[in-house]
Design a protein around this motif. Structure first.
Motif, PDB file in Angstrom:
ATOM      1  N   ARG A  39      39.349  24.399  34.225  1.00 16.58           N
ATOM      2  CA  ARG A  39      40.615  24.524  34.873  1.00 16.58           C
ATOM      3  C   ARG A  39      40.889  26.015  35.224  1.00 16.58           C
ATOM      4  O   ARG A  39      41.117  26.746  34.469  1.00 16.58           O
ATOM      5  N   ILE A  40      41.258  26.327  36.419  1.00 10.90           N
ATOM      6  CA  ILE A  40      41.502  27.754  36.739  1.00 10.90           C
ATOM      7  C   ILE A  40      42.958  27.779  36.726  1.00 10.90           C
ATOM      8  O   ILE A  40      43.897  27.656  37.519  1.00 10.90           O
ATOM      9  N   LYS A  41      43.289  28.668  35.757  1.00 16.18           N
ATOM     10  CA  LYS A  41      44.599  28.811  35.475  1.00 16.18           C
ATOM     11  C   LYS A  41      45.210  30.392  35.978  1.00 16.18           C
ATOM     12  O   LYS A  41      46.455  30.485  36.040  1.00 16.18           O
ATOM     13  N   ARG A  42      44.197  31.266  36.491  1.00 19.56           N
ATOM     14  CA  ARG A  42      44.540  32.526  36.774  1.00 19.56           C
ATOM     15  C   ARG A  42      43.610  33.248  37.676  1.00 19.56           C
ATOM     16  O   ARG A  42      42.215  32.762  37.574  1.00 19.56           O
ATOM     17  N   VAL A  43      44.053  33.796  38.710  1.00 14.44           N
ATOM     18  CA  VAL A  43      42.921  34.417  39.543  1.00 14.44           C
ATOM     19  C   VAL A  43      43.432  35.941  39.588  1.00 14.44           C
ATOM     20  O   VAL A  43      44.595  36.266  39.759  1.00 14.44           O
ATOM     21  N   TYR A  44      42.470  36.941  39.345  1.00 13.87           N
ATOM     22  CA  TYR A  44      42.992  38.366  39.706  1.00 13.87           C
ATOM     23  C   TYR A  44      41.798  39.226  40.113  1.00 13.87           C
ATOM     24  O   TYR A  44      40.648  38.588  40.106  1.00 13.87           O
ATOM     25  N   TYR A  45      41.983  40.434  40.672  1.00 17.25           N
ATOM     26  CA  TYR A  45      40.909  41.056  41.106  1.00 17.25           C
ATOM     27  C   TYR A  45      41.216  42.681  41.210  1.00 17.25           C
ATOM     28  O   TYR A  45      42.222  42.982  41.051  1.00 17.25           O
ATOM     29  N   MET A  46      40.075  43.032  41.382  1.00 15.92           N
ATOM     30  CA  MET A  46      40.038  44.781  41.159  1.00 15.92           C
ATOM     31  C   MET A  46      39.365  45.258  42.365  1.00 15.92           C
ATOM     32  O   MET A  46      38.250  44.980  42.762  1.00 15.92           O
ATOM     33  N   TYR A  47      40.133  46.277  42.968  1.00 14.98           N
ATOM     34  CA  TYR A  47      39.753  46.985  43.914  1.00 14.98           C
ATOM     35  C   TYR A  47      40.060  48.443  43.886  1.00 14.98           C
ATOM     36  O   TYR A  47      40.759  48.724  43.024  1.00 14.98           O
ATOM     37  N   ASP A  48      39.412  49.345  44.742  1.00 14.33           N
ATOM     38  CA  ASP A  48      39.627  50.702  44.973  1.00 14.33           C
ATOM     39  C   ASP A  48      39.508  51.395  43.326  1.00 14.33           C
ATOM     40  O   ASP A  48      40.127  52.536  42.866  1.00 14.33           O
ATOM     41  N   THR A  49      38.313  50.824  42.975  1.00 17.25           N
ATOM     42  CA  THR A  49      37.779  51.385  41.364  1.00 17.25           C
ATOM     43  C   THR A  49      37.069  52.576  41.682  1.00 17.25           C
ATOM     44  O   THR A  49      36.083  52.715  42.758  1.00 17.25           O
ATOM     45  N   LEU A  50      37.412  53.706  40.949  1.00 18.20           N
ATOM     46  CA  LEU A  50      36.645  54.849  41.148  1.00 18.20           C
ATOM     47  C   LEU A  50      35.190  54.869  40.685  1.00 18.20           C
ATOM     48  O   LEU A  50      35.034  53.937  39.737  1.00 18.20           O
ATOM     49  N   ALA A  51      34.387  55.696  41.127  1.00 22.63           N
ATOM     50  CA  ALA A  51      32.819  55.488  41.107  1.00 22.63           C
ATOM     51  C   ALA A  51      32.561  55.546  39.733  1.00 22.63           C
ATOM     52  O   ALA A  51      31.695  54.570  39.208  1.00 22.63           O
ATOM     53  N   ASP A  52      32.928  56.445  38.772  1.00 18.58           N
ATOM     54  CA  ASP A  52      32.607  56.710  37.443  1.00 18.58           C
ATOM     55  C   ASP A  52      33.076  55.747  36.356  1.00 18.58           C
ATOM     56  O   ASP A  52      32.822  55.846  35.166  1.00 18.58           O
ATOM     57  N   VAL A  53      34.050  54.928  36.894  1.00 18.10           N
ATOM     58  CA  VAL A  53      34.864  54.061  36.032  1.00 18.10           C
ATOM     59  C   VAL A  53      34.365  52.963  35.201  1.00 18.10           C
ATOM     60  O   VAL A  53      33.330  52.330  35.925  1.00 18.10           O
ATOM     61  N   VAL A  54      34.401  52.787  34.009  1.00 20.54           N
ATOM     62  CA  VAL A  54      33.790  51.478  33.376  1.00 20.54           C
ATOM     63  C   VAL A  54      35.007  50.573  32.810  1.00 20.54           C
ATOM     64  O   VAL A  54      35.967  51.125  32.063  1.00 20.54           O
ATOM     65  N   ARG A  55      35.285  49.782  33.242  1.00 18.04           N
ATOM     66  CA  ARG A  55      36.253  48.677  33.043  1.00 18.04           C
ATOM     67  C   ARG A  55      36.106  47.497  31.966  1.00 18.04           C
ATOM     68  O   ARG A  55      34.668  47.681  31.581  1.00 18.04           O
ATOM     69  N   GLY A  56      36.893  47.022  31.486  1.00 22.99           N
ATOM     70  CA  GLY A  56      36.449  45.734  30.664  1.00 22.99           C
ATOM     71  C   GLY A  56      36.833  46.184  29.103  1.00 22.99           C
ATOM     72  O   GLY A  56      37.787  46.568  28.661  1.00 22.99           O
ATOM     73  N   HIS A  57      35.485  46.496  28.521  1.00 27.17           N
ATOM     74  CA  HIS A  57      35.427  47.041  26.965  1.00 27.17           C
ATOM     75  C   HIS A  57      36.215  46.178  26.156  1.00 27.17           C
ATOM     76  O   HIS A  57      37.027  46.408  25.308  1.00 27.17           O
ATOM     77  N   HIS A  58      36.155  44.677  26.279  1.00 29.83           N
ATOM     78  CA  HIS A  58      36.829  44.065  25.443  1.00 29.83           C
ATOM     79  C   HIS A  58      36.058  42.589  25.424  1.00 29.83           C
ATOM     80  O   HIS A  58      35.129  42.281  26.570  1.00 29.83           O
ATOM     81  N   ALA A  59      36.314  41.509  24.502  1.00 37.98           N
ATOM     82  CA  ALA A  59      35.860  40.441  24.570  1.00 37.98           C
ATOM     83  C   ALA A  59      37.087  39.397  24.391  1.00 37.98           C
ATOM     84  O   ALA A  59      38.004  39.819  24.070  1.00 37.98           O
ATOM     85  N   HIS A  60      36.810  38.016  24.647  1.00 34.87           N
ATOM     86  CA  HIS A  60      38.091  37.186  24.657  1.00 34.87           C
ATOM     87  C   HIS A  60      37.708  36.050  23.417  1.00 34.87           C
ATOM     88  O   HIS A  60      36.570  35.461  23.299  1.00 34.87           O
ATOM     89  N   LYS A  61      38.931  35.529  22.744  1.00 35.55           N
ATOM     90  CA  LYS A  61      38.328  34.851  21.793  1.00 35.55           C
ATOM     91  C   LYS A  61      38.152  33.192  22.506  1.00 35.55           C
ATOM     92  O   LYS A  61      37.240  32.549  21.888  1.00 35.55           O
TER      93      LYS A  61
END
Ligand code: TYD
Length: 134
Positions: A30-52
């Protein structure tokens, strides 16, 4: 490590392409949420997490990026570069998103609303969490 990459079926005609995603049909939750990333800078690393418990599908609907998945035992890098590709990311999976093209729009379909208590943001804690489940 097996990764699940969906190829969504576009409704293409002479006007162009259209993709529709329905919960439980094209998306396995079931889709409860939608989000999106844009204008991310070239050397950026996002995330660095897990979900339970959160499950997600990542779709780079414009441009490209790469996703590093790590289940605590194995790591894999997956490229997302087509708007009809969706990468399934299960719970208990460390993820990092990187190599964003300047025009990248990374959209995420999520099985739950935002809940900080579902995040594991410390890598050592993640390893303890997944090893405790074995
Ligand atoms: P963050 O967790 O740092 O993003 P990423 O994992 O991609 O590096 O989120 C950035 C900010 O956005 C942070 O303040 C939390 C907020 N946020 C929400 O409010 N709702 C959401 O659904 C998400 C994913 C983040």
């Amino acid at each position: 490590m097996q990764t699940i990459k969906y190829t969504f079926q576009p409704h293409g005609d002479e006007r162009g392409q259209l993709i529709s995603l329905e919960e439980f049909k094209d998306i396995p939750f079931r889709i409860k949420r939608v989000y999106y990333m844009y204008d991310t800078l070239a050397d950026v690393v996002r995330g660095h997490h897990a979900h339970k418990s959160l499950e997600q599908i990542l779709i780079c609907i414009h441009g490209s990026c790469r996703i590093r998945l790590d289940n605590g035992t194995e790591k894999k890098v997956v490229s997302l570069e087509k708007p009809y590709e969706g990468l399934y990311v299960a719970n208990n999976m460390w993820r990092e998103m990187f190599d964003f093209s300047p025009d990248a729009v990374l959209m995420v379909l999520a099985s739950e609303v935002y809940d900080e208590s579902d995040y594991i943001r410390d890598y050592d804690e993640f390893l303890k969490f997944v090893n405790a489940q074995k």
